[in-house]
Design an enzyme around this catalytic site. Structure first.
Site, short mmCIF file in Angstrom:
data_model
loop_
_atom_site.label_atom_id
_atom_site.label_comp_id
_atom_site.label_asym_id
_atom_site.label_seq_id
_atom_site.Cartn_x
_atom_site.Cartn_y
_atom_site.Cartn_z
N CYS A 71 -38.08 -2.45 -4.91
CA CYS A 71 -38.87 -1.22 -4.89
C CYS A 71 -38.72 -0.56 -6.27
O CYS A 71 -37.62 -0.14 -6.64
CB CYS A 71 -38.32 -0.32 -3.77
SG CYS A 71 -39.14 1.27 -3.66
N CYS A 78 -42.11 13.18 -10.12
CA CYS A 78 -43.46 13.02 -9.58
C CYS A 78 -44.13 14.39 -9.54
O CYS A 78 -43.48 15.41 -9.31
CB CYS A 78 -43.41 12.45 -8.17
SG CYS A 78 -45.04 12.05 -7.48
N CYS A 85 -40.95 14.71 0.58
CA CYS A 85 -40.42 13.72 -0.35
C CYS A 85 -39.42 14.37 -1.31
O CYS A 85 -39.71 15.40 -1.92
CB CYS A 85 -41.55 13.08 -1.14
SG CYS A 85 -40.99 11.89 -2.36
N CYS A 300 -36.96 5.27 1.58
CA CYS A 300 -38.21 5.90 1.15
C CYS A 300 -38.06 7.41 1.01
O CYS A 300 -37.61 8.07 1.94
CB CYS A 300 -39.31 5.68 2.17
SG CYS A 300 -40.15 4.14 1.96
N1 SAH Z 1 -46.37 8.06 -4.67
C1 SAH Z 1 -46.58 6.88 -3.90
C2 SAH Z 1 -45.40 5.92 -3.89
C3 SAH Z 1 -44.00 6.48 -3.68
S1 SAH Z 1 -43.52 7.01 -2.07
C4 SAH Z 1 -46.99 7.23 -2.48
O1 SAH Z 1 -46.87 8.38 -2.11
O2 SAH Z 1 -47.46 6.35 -1.76
C5 SAH Z 1 -43.47 5.63 -0.99
C6 SAH Z 1 -43.66 6.02 0.48
O3 SAH Z 1 -42.55 6.80 0.95
C7 SAH Z 1 -44.89 6.88 0.71
O4 SAH Z 1 -45.62 6.37 1.79
C8 SAH Z 1 -44.30 8.24 1.06
O5 SAH Z 1 -45.16 8.98 1.91
C9 SAH Z 1 -43.02 7.86 1.76
N2 SAH Z 1 -42.02 8.93 1.83
C10 SAH Z 1 -41.82 9.94 0.95
N3 SAH Z 1 -40.79 10.71 1.35
C11 SAH Z 1 -40.32 10.16 2.50
C12 SAH Z 1 -39.25 10.50 3.38
N4 SAH Z 1 -38.44 11.52 3.13
N5 SAH Z 1 -39.05 9.73 4.47
C13 SAH Z 1 -39.85 8.64 4.70
N6 SAH Z 1 -40.85 8.27 3.90
C14 SAH Z 1 -41.10 9.03 2.82
#
Ligand code: SAH
Length: 330
Positions: A71, A78, A85, A300
């Site tokens: 990953c 960001c 997030c 994630c």
């Molecule tokens: N900016 C991109 C890639 C990075 S995040 C995007 O948003 O797709 C990768 C994934 O993790 C995304 O689907 C996001 O929604 C998820 N994500 C972010 N914070 C999270 C959290 N605290 N718990 C679970 N998934 C999360």
């Protein structure tokens, strides 16, 4: 260079010394020493990589035999501001260059065990990859080129909040897999959780996905972060199913991974299962993502790295990350 993973031009002993010297003069190899590696109880490894200007990002190695997924981060911090997030809290420091993205792959390879090989790469680390479009596409070119890493494009996934123009461009210009972070089936809810929805609302997003010129049998993955009591009711599942009607879609449910001071919590396994069942009952292909590396904050959305993205600090402090884990300096 890419196949052997050399770290300096001096190591290229199969070319003349004069050429090595010329390369040395003209080019810089990205310096991507891992400051620290944290190993979670499930074998997930999180690397902290610091670049020349002190900016740091995280890269996560996720073993899931027979797969081994890497990953990678596309930005330091960001700018998208998704409420659930951790990386969003840092704001955007800067884009990573293509070399800095590739250096994550090289650094990860150096810590793999002898029998381990990266089989999949996901742009799901820190940052919004499509907000750093040119550099991400350049990195993908090198990853997939025969003269580069010679990695199959079908095993590379770019995950986006849904920046529509760049999404359409990506599908036209590269053969990688696309994942779209949807997380809510209505504008009202999605705008609260993901501010980007005000620019690119749900219906426009789904319409674009419906029209994407996808290769045969390819589907768009819609990621849906499940937040207890917010977007995890059966009503949401039904709205989601009707929203995705006619889209070649699969849904990947991600139970929320908590981080300090997060205003959300993780739904129970039962409610995750019911949500999944409801989607399946409506004919939507749905999987649940297992959280990996939770005990080293490597799952994630947990890559906040409050101590790592700022100015350079001593390795000792960097090692303090993942205190619950086995941490070894690199
Ligand atoms: N900016 C991109 C890639 C990075 S995040 C995007 O948003 O797709 C990768 C994934 O993790 C995304 O689907 C996001 O929604 C998820 N994500 C972010 N914070 C999270 C959290 N605290 N718990 C679970 N998934 C999360």
């Amino acid at each position: 260079m890419y196949r052997a993973g050399v770290q300096s031009f001096e190591e290229l002993t199969n070319i003349p010394r004069s050429l090595r010297a010329a390369l040395e003069q003209e080019f810089v190899l990205p310096d991507a020493q891992a400051d620290a590696v944290a190993t979670a109880s499930d074998g997930t490894r999180k690397l902290l990589l610091r670049y020349g200007d002190g900016v740091a990002v995280e890269t996560v190695v996720i073993p899931d035999p027979p797969r081994l997924t890497l990953c990678v981060s596309s930005q330091a911090g960001c700018a998208m501001g998704c409420r659930f997030c951790a990386t969003a809290r840092l704001g955007l420091r800067r884009n990573l260059s293509s070399a800095e993205i590739l250096s994550q792959v090289l650094a990860a390879r150096r810590i793999l065990q002898a029998q381990e090989r990266i089989t999949n790469i996901v742009f799901m680390g820190m940052g919004e990859p499509l907000a750093n479009y040119e550099n991400v596409v350049e990195a993908i070119e090198v990853l997939t080129a025969q003269w580069g890493f010679d990695f199959s494009a079908r095993r590379i996934t770019v995950s986006t909040v849904g920046l529509l123009p760049q999404m359409e461009r990506l599908v036209r210009e590269t053969p990688v897999q696309l994942a779209v972070s949807l997380t809510a089936p209505t504008d009202e809810l999605r705008s609260k959780l993901m501010p980007v929805n005000r620019r690119f609302p749900v219906q426009a997003l789904v319409d674009v996905c419906r029209r994407l010129p996808l290769p045969q049998r390819r589907r768009v993955t819609f990621e849906y972060v499940l937040l207890a009591g917010i977007n995890d009711q059966l009503e949401h599942a039904r709205r989601l199913a009707s929203l995705l009607r006619g889209v070649r879609a699969k849904v990947n449910l991600i139970p929320f991974n908590p981080f300090p001071h997060a205003p959300y919590s993780r739904p129970s396994e039962d409610s995750v299962r019911s949500f999944q069942q409801e989607l399946l009952a409506h004919g939507v292909h749905t999987t649940v993502r297992r959280s990996r590396g939770l005990d080293v904050q490597a799952a994630c959305g947990q890559l906040a790295l409050a101590h790592g993205v700022g100015p350079a600090r001593s390795t000792g402090e960097a090692r303090a990350m993942g205190s619950a884990a086995t941490v070894s300096g690199e």
